[in-house]
Write a protein that holds these residues in place. Structure first.
Motif, PDB file in Angstrom:
ATOM      1  N   UNK A 110       0.718  -1.235  -0.071  1.00 18.40           N
ATOM      2  CA  UNK A 110       0.117   0.122  -0.045  1.00 18.40           C
ATOM      3  C   UNK A 110       1.131   1.201  -0.156  1.00 18.40           C
ATOM      4  N   UNK A 111       1.947   1.221   0.866  1.00 21.40           N
ATOM      5  CA  UNK A 111       2.827   2.518   0.704  1.00 21.40           C
ATOM      6  C   UNK A 111       3.226   2.959  -0.724  1.00 21.40           C
ATOM      7  N   UNK A 112       3.869   1.618  -1.537  1.00 20.07           N
ATOM      8  CA  UNK A 112       4.320   1.935  -2.624  1.00 20.07           C
ATOM      9  C   UNK A 112       3.200   2.341  -3.628  1.00 20.07           C
ATOM     10  N   UNK A 113       2.108   1.894  -3.482  1.00 18.18           N
ATOM     11  CA  UNK A 113       1.228   2.246  -4.303  1.00 18.18           C
ATOM     12  C   UNK A 113       0.536   3.713  -4.257  1.00 18.18           C
ATOM     13  N   UNK A 114       0.525   4.081  -2.722  1.00 20.06           N
ATOM     14  CA  UNK A 114       0.140   5.503  -2.605  1.00 20.06           C
ATOM     15  C   UNK A 114       1.256   6.506  -3.211  1.00 20.06           C
ATOM     16  N   UNK A 115       2.438   6.122  -2.851  1.00 22.94           N
ATOM     17  CA  UNK A 115       3.745   7.039  -3.316  1.00 22.94           C
ATOM     18  C   UNK A 115       3.579   7.176  -4.830  1.00 22.94           C
ATOM     19  N   UNK A 116       3.267   6.096  -5.663  1.00 26.49           N
ATOM     20  CA  UNK A 116       3.207   6.221  -7.310  1.00 26.49           C
ATOM     21  C   UNK A 116       1.942   7.008  -7.465  1.00 26.49           C
ATOM     22  N   UNK A 117       0.642   6.927  -6.895  1.00 31.41           N
ATOM     23  CA  UNK A 117      -0.443   7.543  -7.166  1.00 31.41           C
ATOM     24  C   UNK A 117      -0.304   8.853  -6.867  1.00 31.41           C
ATOM     25  N   UNK A 118       0.184   9.120  -5.606  1.00 35.38           N
ATOM     26  CA  UNK A 118       0.410  10.496  -5.168  1.00 35.38           C
ATOM     27  C   UNK A 118       1.111  11.341  -6.012  1.00 35.38           C
ATOM     28  N   UNK A 157      -0.634  14.420  -8.030  1.00 33.95           N
ATOM     29  CA  UNK A 157       0.076  15.970  -7.998  1.00 33.95           C
ATOM     30  C   UNK A 157      -0.004  16.357  -9.393  1.00 33.95           C
ATOM     31  N   UNK A 158       0.491  15.584 -10.375  1.00 37.03           N
ATOM     32  CA  UNK A 158       0.630  16.038 -11.804  1.00 37.03           C
ATOM     33  C   UNK A 158      -0.675  16.474 -12.370  1.00 37.03           C
ATOM     34  N   UNK A 159      -1.854  15.560 -11.785  1.00 36.85           N
ATOM     35  CA  UNK A 159      -3.152  15.837 -12.285  1.00 36.85           C
ATOM     36  C   UNK A 159      -3.534  17.195 -11.867  1.00 36.85           C
ATOM     37  N   UNK A 160      -3.319  17.519 -10.726  1.00 35.33           N
ATOM     38  CA  UNK A 160      -3.630  18.702 -10.228  1.00 35.33           C
ATOM     39  C   UNK A 160      -2.916  20.008 -10.383  1.00 35.33           C
ATOM     40  N   UNK A 161      -1.776  19.738 -10.830  1.00 34.69           N
ATOM     41  CA  UNK A 161      -0.633  20.788 -11.579  1.00 34.69           C
ATOM     42  C   UNK A 161      -1.422  21.178 -13.083  1.00 34.69           C
ATOM     43  N   UNK A 162      -1.914  20.195 -13.760  1.00 37.88           N
ATOM     44  CA  UNK A 162      -2.529  20.351 -14.964  1.00 37.88           C
ATOM     45  C   UNK A 162      -3.883  20.795 -14.770  1.00 37.88           C
ATOM     46  N   UNK A 163      -4.542  20.629 -13.769  1.00 42.02           N
ATOM     47  CA  UNK A 163      -5.734  21.214 -13.551  1.00 42.02           C
ATOM     48  C   UNK A 163      -5.759  22.772 -13.246  1.00 42.02           C
ATOM     49  N   UNK A 164      -4.591  22.946 -12.588  1.00 42.99           N
ATOM     50  CA  UNK A 164      -4.503  24.859 -12.294  1.00 42.99           C
ATOM     51  C   UNK A 164      -3.954  25.270 -13.525  1.00 42.99           C
ATOM     52  N   UNK A 165      -3.220  24.581 -14.241  1.00 43.63           N
ATOM     53  CA  UNK A 165      -2.701  25.117 -15.744  1.00 43.63           C
ATOM     54  C   UNK A 165      -4.019  25.345 -16.719  1.00 43.63           C
ATOM     55  N   UNK A 166      -4.788  24.192 -16.702  1.00 42.93           N
ATOM     56  CA  UNK A 166      -5.993  24.473 -17.586  1.00 42.93           C
ATOM     57  C   UNK A 166      -6.813  25.827 -16.937  1.00 42.93           C
ATOM     58  N   UNK A 214      -5.345  12.895 -19.857  1.00 42.89           N
ATOM     59  CA  UNK A 214      -5.868  11.515 -20.200  1.00 42.89           C
ATOM     60  C   UNK A 214      -4.735  10.409 -20.351  1.00 42.89           C
ATOM     61  N   UNK A 215      -3.841  10.670 -20.861  1.00 42.67           N
ATOM     62  CA  UNK A 215      -2.536   9.841 -20.856  1.00 42.67           C
ATOM     63  C   UNK A 215      -2.219   9.435 -19.434  1.00 42.67           C
ATOM     64  N   UNK A 216      -2.076  10.391 -18.736  1.00 45.63           N
ATOM     65  CA  UNK A 216      -1.840  10.089 -17.149  1.00 45.63           C
ATOM     66  C   UNK A 216      -2.676   9.067 -16.630  1.00 45.63           C
ATOM     67  N   UNK A 217      -4.020   9.210 -16.722  1.00 44.46           N
ATOM     68  CA  UNK A 217      -4.944   8.568 -15.993  1.00 44.46           C
ATOM     69  C   UNK A 217      -5.169   7.285 -16.833  1.00 44.46           C
ATOM     70  N   UNK A 218      -4.910   7.169 -18.190  1.00 39.86           N
ATOM     71  CA  UNK A 218      -4.843   5.771 -18.795  1.00 39.86           C
ATOM     72  C   UNK A 218      -3.618   4.933 -18.488  1.00 39.86           C
ATOM     73  N   UNK A 219      -2.537   5.516 -18.410  1.00 39.37           N
ATOM     74  CA  UNK A 219      -1.105   4.615 -18.256  1.00 39.37           C
ATOM     75  C   UNK A 219      -1.109   4.298 -16.884  1.00 39.37           C
ATOM     76  N   UNK A 220      -1.470   5.084 -15.919  1.00 33.73           N
ATOM     77  CA  UNK A 220      -1.345   4.791 -14.479  1.00 33.73           C
ATOM     78  C   UNK A 220      -2.319   4.393 -13.836  1.00 33.73           C
ATOM     79  N   UNK A 221      -3.723   4.911 -13.899  1.00 35.39           N
ATOM     80  CA  UNK A 221      -4.683   4.258 -13.059  1.00 35.39           C
ATOM     81  C   UNK A 221      -5.372   3.270 -13.725  1.00 35.39           C
ATOM     82  N   UNK A 222      -5.492   3.158 -15.137  1.00 32.92           N
ATOM     83  CA  UNK A 222      -6.129   2.106 -15.840  1.00 32.92           C
ATOM     84  C   UNK A 222      -5.143   1.188 -15.995  1.00 32.92           C
ATOM     85  N   UNK A 223      -3.806   1.383 -15.904  1.00 30.18           N
ATOM     86  CA  UNK A 223      -2.667   0.191 -15.771  1.00 30.18           C
ATOM     87  C   UNK A 223      -2.642  -0.283 -17.318  1.00 30.18           C
TER      88      UNK A 223
END
Length: 104
Positions: A13-21, A25-34, A58-67
């Motif tokens: 779980x720790x490794x999963x949280x670190x990767x997803x965090x 953070x990148x998605x939040x950065x792109x949200x602020x940018x948009x 979309x690419x971030x979500x597809x590659x990481x969260x959708x694996x």
């Protein structure tokens, strides 16, 4: 099941949280940018910039969260077809917006 797939499924779980965090953070950065880009007067390229930012998110979500990086070939083909269809819709929307801007 391959050894790599087994190691990914037994991820701590720790490794999963670190990767997803980091991805979150990148998605939040792109949200602020948009959000910033929505109020910045780019002129005619405004919509293209917004679609570019949306594509990166979309690419971030597809590659990481959708694996999709570790998915089977059929799952990748189905995801690619969905992205291709979304690209068609984005292109048609962009063409409509740009044609309306040309008539101003």
């Amino acid at each position: 099941m391959s050894a790599e797939a087994e190691s990914k499924s037994t991820e701590t779980p720790g490794a999963l949280w670190r990767r997803n965090l980091w991805v979150w953070a990148g998605l939040m950065l792109f949200l602020a940018l948009s959000t910033w880009a929505a109020y910045w007067p780019y002129g005619r390229i405004d919509t293209a910039v917004a679609f570019g930012i949306a594509g990166v998110k979309t690419a971030l979500v597809a590659l990481v969260f959708m694996r999709l990086k570790h998915a089977s070939g059929l799952v990748r083909v189905v995801a690619a077809c969905g992205l291709f269809w979304a690209a068609i819709l984005f292109t048609l929307t962009l063409a409509d917006v740009l044609s309306r801007m040309a008539n101003r």
